[in-house]
Write a protein that holds these residues in place. Sequence first.
Motif, short mmCIF file in Angstrom:
data_model
loop_
_atom_site.label_atom_id
_atom_site.label_comp_id
_atom_site.label_asym_id
_atom_site.label_seq_id
_atom_site.Cartn_x
_atom_site.Cartn_y
_atom_site.Cartn_z
N VAL A 2 0.85 -1.19 0.00
CA VAL A 2 0.00 0.00 0.00
C VAL A 2 0.88 1.24 0.00
O VAL A 2 1.63 1.48 0.96
CB VAL A 2 -0.93 0.03 1.23
CG1 VAL A 2 -1.96 1.14 1.09
CG2 VAL A 2 -1.63 -1.31 1.41
N ALA A 3 0.79 2.02 -1.06
CA ALA A 3 1.59 3.24 -1.17
C ALA A 3 0.81 4.45 -0.67
O ALA A 3 -0.42 4.52 -0.82
CB ALA A 3 2.00 3.46 -2.63
N ASP A 4 1.52 5.39 -0.09
CA ASP A 4 0.92 6.65 0.32
C ASP A 4 1.00 7.62 -0.85
O ASP A 4 1.95 8.38 -0.99
CB ASP A 4 1.67 7.22 1.53
CG ASP A 4 1.14 8.59 1.95
OD1 ASP A 4 0.09 9.01 1.43
OD2 ASP A 4 1.77 9.24 2.79
N HIS A 5 0.01 7.55 -1.72
CA HIS A 5 -0.04 8.40 -2.90
C HIS A 5 -1.04 9.53 -2.77
O HIS A 5 -1.13 10.38 -3.65
CB HIS A 5 -0.38 7.57 -4.14
CG HIS A 5 0.76 6.72 -4.61
ND1 HIS A 5 0.64 5.77 -5.61
CD2 HIS A 5 2.06 6.67 -4.22
CE1 HIS A 5 1.81 5.19 -5.81
NE2 HIS A 5 2.68 5.72 -4.98
N PHE A 6 -1.82 9.53 -1.70
CA PHE A 6 -2.85 10.55 -1.53
C PHE A 6 -2.78 11.12 -0.12
O PHE A 6 -3.76 11.17 0.60
CB PHE A 6 -4.24 9.96 -1.80
CG PHE A 6 -4.47 9.66 -3.25
CD1 PHE A 6 -4.93 10.64 -4.11
CD2 PHE A 6 -4.21 8.41 -3.75
CE1 PHE A 6 -5.13 10.36 -5.45
CE2 PHE A 6 -4.40 8.12 -5.09
CZ PHE A 6 -4.87 9.11 -5.95
N SER A 7 -1.59 11.59 0.24
CA SER A 7 -1.40 12.08 1.60
C SER A 7 -2.08 13.42 1.83
O SER A 7 -2.33 13.81 2.97
CB SER A 7 0.10 12.18 1.92
OG SER A 7 0.76 12.98 0.95
N THR A 8 -2.37 14.17 0.76
CA THR A 8 -3.03 15.46 0.92
C THR A 8 -4.53 15.26 0.98
O THR A 8 -5.27 15.47 0.02
CB THR A 8 -2.66 16.41 -0.23
OG1 THR A 8 -1.25 16.55 -0.29
CG2 THR A 8 -3.27 17.79 -0.02
N SER A 9 -4.99 14.77 2.11
CA SER A 9 -6.42 14.60 2.36
C SER A 9 -7.14 13.87 1.22
O SER A 9 -8.17 14.32 0.72
CB SER A 9 -7.08 15.96 2.62
OG SER A 9 -6.63 16.49 3.83
N GLY A 10 -6.55 12.76 0.80
CA GLY A 10 -7.22 11.94 -0.20
C GLY A 10 -7.18 12.49 -1.60
O GLY A 10 -7.97 12.08 -2.45
N ALA A 11 -6.24 13.41 -1.89
CA ALA A 11 -6.17 14.00 -3.22
C ALA A 11 -4.71 14.24 -3.60
O ALA A 11 -3.84 14.33 -2.74
CB ALA A 11 -6.96 15.30 -3.27
#
Length: 425
Positions: free
Chosen positions: A230-239
Amino acid sequence: MDAVFDAQFRIIKDAFASRGIEVTVAYTPAGEVDYLYEAGRLLARRGDVGRIAEALPPGLRQLDRRGRGELSVLSLEGIEGGTMTVPEALARIEQRLGTGARPLDRRPGHAGEATRERAPIASPVHVMHISRLCPGTEPEVPPGDPGVPWPPPCEAGEEVREVTIGVCDTGWLQLDPAVYPWLGGVSGDPEPLGPPSPISGLPIIPAFRGHGTFVAGVAKCQAPTARVSVADHFSTSGAELEDVMVGKLEDLVAQSPAPDVINLSAGTYTRDNWSSIGFELFQQDHPDVVLVAAAGNDATDRPFYPAAYDWAVSVGALGPDQTHRAWFSNYGPWVDVYALGEGHVNAYATGEYTYQEPPKRPAVQNFAGMARWDGTSFAAPLVAGLIADRMARTGESAQDARAAVLASAQDLQGVGRALFPCGQA
């Protein structure tokens, strides 16, 4: 502005602002939300930058946020006069150069042959978001005291080959497989929770957190022997910005081992329903990647990218009875298949969550590590898991397993082709 949209957009806008990025909303002539984009920036191929600059007043500046690739981000801030907006710049480019849009290659027999897929010379830098500005609903506490997910985990068959599912999402809560046995083999970028709540003493669960872990749980239930990263690709509040997201996908496919199947429970609507320049270039560089993408949660037939591409597996949502389309699911000829997307129960954070959307806002709910959640966000990993499980059991390539799983889909009257969890076909 719709109250639910307003609540979610406020979170995203504030989070981007904390990074010094201004995001805004484009509206249709009827005053409805069209798409989200970054203010003052254009997206283009490097080879088209010269022509674009000639079509605009002097002062266009080329940024390079990724430092590689064929994507270019262009800044309008230095344009002569200093007040040209993204819509104004695109209107001038199209007036002087035409749209530059052209049909994309198609695979024979694909359900989305009527979809308008065109790549413009320049576009806004669209803001990608978790299948709408949120999943179909916010998470809820499941009834009773569930110790296992629903749909339940499949029985592990004989593993012919190792398979990895790459999940592009919000990160991994690092849950203990001793407590969540179906999550054995899941790893990824850590997804931290907030500080302890002064009310309950539990960690605060920020908006959108736990989404990636829940998606991984759904995929793992269908592919029990697969590894899930699982990559953290949407760290800016899901966007995330379109060009940044494509760069992150490039990083993901460059990993060793590279993922066999990628799940992306996110996407964007685009200006004039054109295809995404960024994702067009990504597919040209990685034609064999199997990308499973959520179709979106706005109950519309409008194309949602990258799901709307014919090279992606576009997944809409079925309701709990698995005979009708879920009330929120997008639909249309570009949706390849539907799968259960309503009533999922799976792993989630332990902590205190404050609802963001009316009518529940600002109610506070304590979670104990499981949640019930709805959305095409969770229909997509069910299908990604089915593809990965077939690969693991048969040794087929990702593309062959994709074709075989889609060929096994059943026709649901009034809905379309549908796939079901293991043991429910």
